[in-house]
Design a protein around this motif. Structure first.
Motif, PDB file in Angstrom:
ATOM      1  N   ARG A 179      69.281 -23.247  59.690  1.00 45.47           N
ATOM      2  CA  ARG A 179      69.553 -21.797  59.757  1.00 45.47           C
ATOM      3  C   ARG A 179      68.588 -21.109  60.722  1.00 45.47           C
ATOM      4  NH1 ARG A 179      70.086 -19.097  54.011  1.00 45.47           N
ATOM      5  NH2 ARG A 179      70.662 -17.326  55.307  1.00 45.47           N
ATOM      6  N   ALA A 224      69.803 -21.842  64.159  1.00 42.94           N
ATOM      7  CA  ALA A 224      71.021 -21.093  64.495  1.00 42.94           C
ATOM      8  C   ALA A 224      70.766 -19.587  64.532  1.00 42.94           C
ATOM      9  CB  ALA A 224      72.110 -21.406  63.483  1.00 42.94           C
ATOM     10  N   CYS A 225      69.504 -19.176  64.308  1.00 45.65           N
ATOM     11  CA  CYS A 225      69.131 -17.754  64.307  1.00 45.65           C
ATOM     12  C   CYS A 225      69.771 -16.985  63.164  1.00 45.65           C
ATOM     13  CB  CYS A 225      69.540 -17.076  65.622  1.00 45.65           C
ATOM     14  SG  CYS A 225      68.322 -17.226  66.864  1.00 45.65           S
ATOM     15  N   ASP A 226      70.131 -17.665  62.098  1.00 42.87           N
ATOM     16  CA  ASP A 226      70.626 -16.955  60.927  1.00 42.87           C
ATOM     17  C   ASP A 226      69.431 -16.416  60.145  1.00 42.87           C
ATOM     18  OD1 ASP A 226      72.380 -16.025  59.012  1.00 42.87           O
ATOM     19  OD2 ASP A 226      72.434 -17.896  57.893  1.00 42.87           O
ATOM     20  N   LEU A 227      68.351 -17.161  60.167  1.00 41.11           N
ATOM     21  CA  LEU A 227      67.092 -16.730  59.553  1.00 41.11           C
ATOM     22  C   LEU A 227      66.022 -16.720  60.629  1.00 41.11           C
ATOM     23  CD1 LEU A 227      66.823 -18.866  56.293  1.00 41.11           C
ATOM     24  CD2 LEU A 227      67.261 -16.428  56.443  1.00 41.11           C
ATOM     25  N   LEU A 228      65.034 -15.866  60.452  1.00 42.41           N
ATOM     26  CA  LEU A 228      63.928 -15.862  61.409  1.00 42.41           C
ATOM     27  C   LEU A 228      62.723 -16.559  60.775  1.00 42.41           C
ATOM     28  CD1 LEU A 228      64.449 -12.256  62.693  1.00 42.41           C
ATOM     29  CD2 LEU A 228      64.720 -14.330  64.027  1.00 42.41           C
ATOM     30  N   PRO A 229      61.945 -17.261  61.575  1.00 39.05           N
ATOM     31  CA  PRO A 229      60.811 -18.005  60.996  1.00 39.05           C
ATOM     32  C   PRO A 229      59.697 -17.074  60.523  1.00 39.05           C
ATOM     33  CG  PRO A 229      60.815 -18.190  63.390  1.00 39.05           C
ATOM     34  CD  PRO A 229      62.052 -17.439  63.022  1.00 39.05           C
ATOM     35  N   VAL A 271      62.895 -15.652  68.175  1.00 34.79           N
ATOM     36  CA  VAL A 271      62.460 -14.306  67.767  1.00 34.79           C
ATOM     37  C   VAL A 271      62.544 -13.339  68.956  1.00 34.79           C
ATOM     38  CG1 VAL A 271      60.556 -12.927  66.837  1.00 34.79           C
ATOM     39  CG2 VAL A 271      60.945 -15.236  65.990  1.00 34.79           C
ATOM     40  N   ASP A 313      69.657 -13.299  70.839  1.00 28.89           N
ATOM     41  CA  ASP A 313      71.034 -13.292  71.346  1.00 28.89           C
ATOM     42  C   ASP A 313      71.273 -14.402  72.365  1.00 28.89           C
ATOM     43  OD1 ASP A 313      71.654 -11.278  69.697  1.00 28.89           O
ATOM     44  OD2 ASP A 313      71.772  -9.704  71.220  1.00 28.89           O
ATOM     45  N   ARG A 366      71.631 -17.509  70.265  1.00 33.65           N
ATOM     46  CA  ARG A 366      72.913 -17.540  69.557  1.00 33.65           C
ATOM     47  C   ARG A 366      74.073 -17.869  70.503  1.00 33.65           C
ATOM     48  NH1 ARG A 366      71.216 -12.204  66.859  1.00 33.65           N
ATOM     49  NH2 ARG A 366      69.953 -12.975  65.160  1.00 33.65           N
ATOM     50  N   ALA A 367      73.981 -17.379  71.738  1.00 36.63           N
ATOM     51  CA  ALA A 367      75.048 -17.662  72.703  1.00 36.63           C
ATOM     52  C   ALA A 367      75.087 -19.145  73.070  1.00 36.63           C
ATOM     53  CB  ALA A 367      74.849 -16.814  73.955  1.00 36.63           C
ATOM     54  N   TYR A 415      77.207 -23.158  65.227  1.00 35.77           N
ATOM     55  CA  TYR A 415      76.672 -23.515  63.906  1.00 35.77           C
ATOM     56  C   TYR A 415      77.790 -23.672  62.879  1.00 35.77           C
ATOM     57  CZ  TYR A 415      73.970 -22.873  59.555  1.00 35.77           C
ATOM     58  OH  TYR A 415      73.423 -23.011  58.308  1.00 35.77           O
ATOM     59  N   PRO A 425      77.840 -24.061  59.007  1.00 37.86           N
ATOM     60  CA  PRO A 425      77.048 -24.157  57.777  1.00 37.86           C
ATOM     61  C   PRO A 425      77.704 -25.094  56.763  1.00 37.86           C
ATOM     62  CG  PRO A 425      78.063 -21.984  57.997  1.00 37.86           C
ATOM     63  CD  PRO A 425      78.519 -22.783  59.159  1.00 37.86           C
TER      64      PRO A 425
END
Lengths: 345, 240
Positions: free
Chosen positions: A45, A48-53, A66, A70, A73-74, A78, A80
């Motif tokens: 995740r 895939a930039c669904d969550l940030l570290p 971070v 975008d 993501r491009a 992903y 899930p």
């Protein structure tokens, strides 16, 4: 292609992953293995930039998740563990929507959707509502949405979970077909699937990468060797045993109960230090011995279980659960004692 | 902005393909029609009063529909795990929120337009100005916009649609009841609370056919505030 350095992710006070560092080269298919709760899905995740570290550096194609989410993501597709599907849309409508969201130019959308429909063999259901599709087709639509924008990097979280054997074979071929055009990272509980499709294995334990390497390295490093059962037709044991014993890496060979009926059928159990399947097959076939079956008795599962500590890992999880339950009881008791004087007053 | 309209279009399809949109519109029309009959046609009133009562009564359906239309927008996506598709696409959080808001507002506009036959009856059979009708409808849309934004904020907070509806209803109810709280306190706090109330002082000018900048600014600000809060909730969830 992918560069992760000292990644940490916390959910509240609980550390889900970290410190985690790894690199994945362009074009590789990498398998992520680990027990439940090891941090596989969280790692994917974050990629895939669904969550940030919480801390650390994660770069995909040179872009930081971070600083330039975008851009990342491009470049990422992903899937899930549960495909994100709108049940009230048809397959092509959904794929066109996903393509437009991922910046595929409007004139190119129809062509690209047709390509992925063909690639994922969704032609039969292209106009069907997603809500009416079987689980296997849903997984295919999930993969199709992940690659519809031609991402450089594809993240697949448990792509074969819940599929029947035929669908597993089809899915395995689909993942293999991504090789070359995409860099792929796959997580799965079915460890033999990882070994079938991936160039490299990453074993994750308690949020850290505990082992990286190929399946072959895994066997040789653990020194555990491999158990093979080879069934041949025709020759006597006296003729076959010396042939196999003479091979490099073979430790022990014995005749066991034949796996198939027949007077001329013989099954040998072979213990070896490394993967000797190629050599065994070649040696027997060159000696005109008809090999009718070759089965690996000791799978990757037991290797990884050993690597992860097996029962120890299960024990650790149990004690962690017990500790959490004890803490909850202590908290409850503390709250109750806090309340009592107030109620009394 | 293309991505915003893409999300808005997808949401509009969702309203059209499920019975939700039609049921909400039908319910609002039934409620407005009944209230119009009971409050406006059963006693002798001048046309302007009938129109004022209609606009006042229509606010109930507008606020309820605002919440019902928006409660699913983000909570349903989270429930069905489809929010991941939006979260992992190259979109900003404001694009997701704005796209969803626009779709709900389009349905709200359709709903409000469907009630136009009621003031049309007053226009034809009585003596009211078209301006009064238009100002009243502007007020309804502004109130609807604030309600949708509040509902969207509840939807961003909750994991289920029911919880989203409850959270939004509590926020909206509290804002509505501020005018009562204003009566219970001394100046200048009463003026402050009254100015914050979602209905009463802020809606009265629209009901009377007066277009006041302060009231327009209030509803625009409420809409902006709750949309911004929804965006911040989405952003925060990525860090959690």
């Amino acid at each position: 292609m992918i560069e992760i350095q000292e990644l940490y992710k916390y959910y509240g006070d609980r550390r889900a992953i970290g410190p985690l560092s790894l690199e994945v080269a362009k074009g590789e298919i990498v398998g992520l293995l680990g027990l439940n709760g090891a941090g596989k899905t969280t790692t994917l995740r974050v990629l895939a930039c669904d969550l940030l570290p919480t801390s650390g550096t994660v770069k995909v194609g040179g872009f930081d998740v971070v600083a330039a989410p975008d851009e990342v993501r491009a470049r990422v597709g992903y899937l899930p563990d549960r495909p994100p599907l709108y049940e009230d849309m048809s397959v092509v409508e959904y794929l066109a929507f996903a393509a437009r969201l991922r910046r595929v130019a409007a004139p190119a959308v129809t062509k690209r959707v047709s390509e992925v429909v063909e690639m994922t063999e969704l032609g039969d259901v292209r106009g069907q509502m997603i809500g009416t599709l079987s689980h296997g087709y849903r997984q295919r639509v999930g993969i199709a949405q992940a690659i519809v924008h031609r991402p450089e990097f594809v993240v697949l979280d448990e792509p074969i979970s819940g599929l029947d054997p035929v669908q597993i074979v089809e899915m395995r071929e689909l993942v293999r077909s991504l090789r070359g055009d995409h860099t792929v990272i796959v997580s799965s509980h079915i460890l033999s699937e990882i070994s079938e499709t991936c160039d490299r294995l990453l074993v994750i334990e308690d949020g850290r990468i505990s082992w990286v390497g190929t399946e072959k390295q895994l066997f040789s490093e653990l020194g555990q060797g491999m158990q093979l059962a080879v069934t041949v037709r025709g020759p006597s044991a006296d003729r076959v045993l010396p042939l196999v014993r003479a091979l490099a890496g073979v430790q022990e060979v014995e005749v066991v109960a034949a796996s198939e009926p027949g007077d001329d059928v013989l099954t040998l159990q072979i213990s070896s230090k490394s993967d000797v399947r190629d050599q065994v097959c070649r040696a027997l076939v060159s000696a005109d011995v008809a090999v009718i079956e070759l089965v690996r008795r000791q799978g990757l599962e037991s290797m990884v279980l050993k690597l992860l500590g097996g029962d120890e890992a299960a024990g650790r999880r149990k004690s962690r659960k017990k500790r959490d339950a004890d803490q909850a009881m202590v908290d409850e008791a503390a709250q109750a004692s806090d309340k009592q004087p107030t109620e009394g007053a | 902005m293309n991505q915003v309209f893409l999300i808005a279009r997808r949401e509009l399809f969702a309203y059209l393909r499920s019975p939700l949109g039609a049921v909400i519109i039908a319910g609002a029309l039934l409620m407005d029609g009944l209230l119009f009959y009971v409050q406006g046609l059963t006693e002798k009133l001048v046309s302007a009063e009938v129109l004022q009562r209609f606009i006042y009564n229509a606010t109930a359906a507008t606020m309820i529909c605002g919440l019902l239309l928006s409660m699913r927008l983000l909570a349903e996506e989270r429930q069905t795990k489809t929010l991941v598709l939006l979260n992992t696409s190259p979109l900003k959080d404001w694009q997701i929120v704005l796209g969803k808001y626009i779709s709900a507002m389009i349905v709200m506009c359709v709903l409000t337009a469907c009630t136009a036959y009621l003031p049309a009856l007053i226009l034809v059979n009585g003596k009211v100005s078209l301006g009064h009708v238009l100002v009243g409808y502007s007020g309804l849309l502004l109130l609807g916009s604030a309600s949708v934004a509040i509902g969207l904020f509840g939807s961003a907070l909750a994991a289920s649609q029911i919880v989203a509806a409850i959270i939004s209803a509590i926020i909206l109810g509290s804002l509505l009841l501020l005018w009562m709280a204003a009566k219970a306190v001394d100046p200048p706090l009463n003026r402050f609370l009254s100015a914050l109330a979602l209905h009463h002082d802020n809606f009265r000018p629209f009901m009377l056919g007066r277009l006041e900048l302060g009231s327009i600014a209030y509803y625009v600000a409420m809409t902006y505030l709750f949309l911004l809060a929804s965006i911040k909730v989405l952003e925060a969830r990525r860090w959690r």
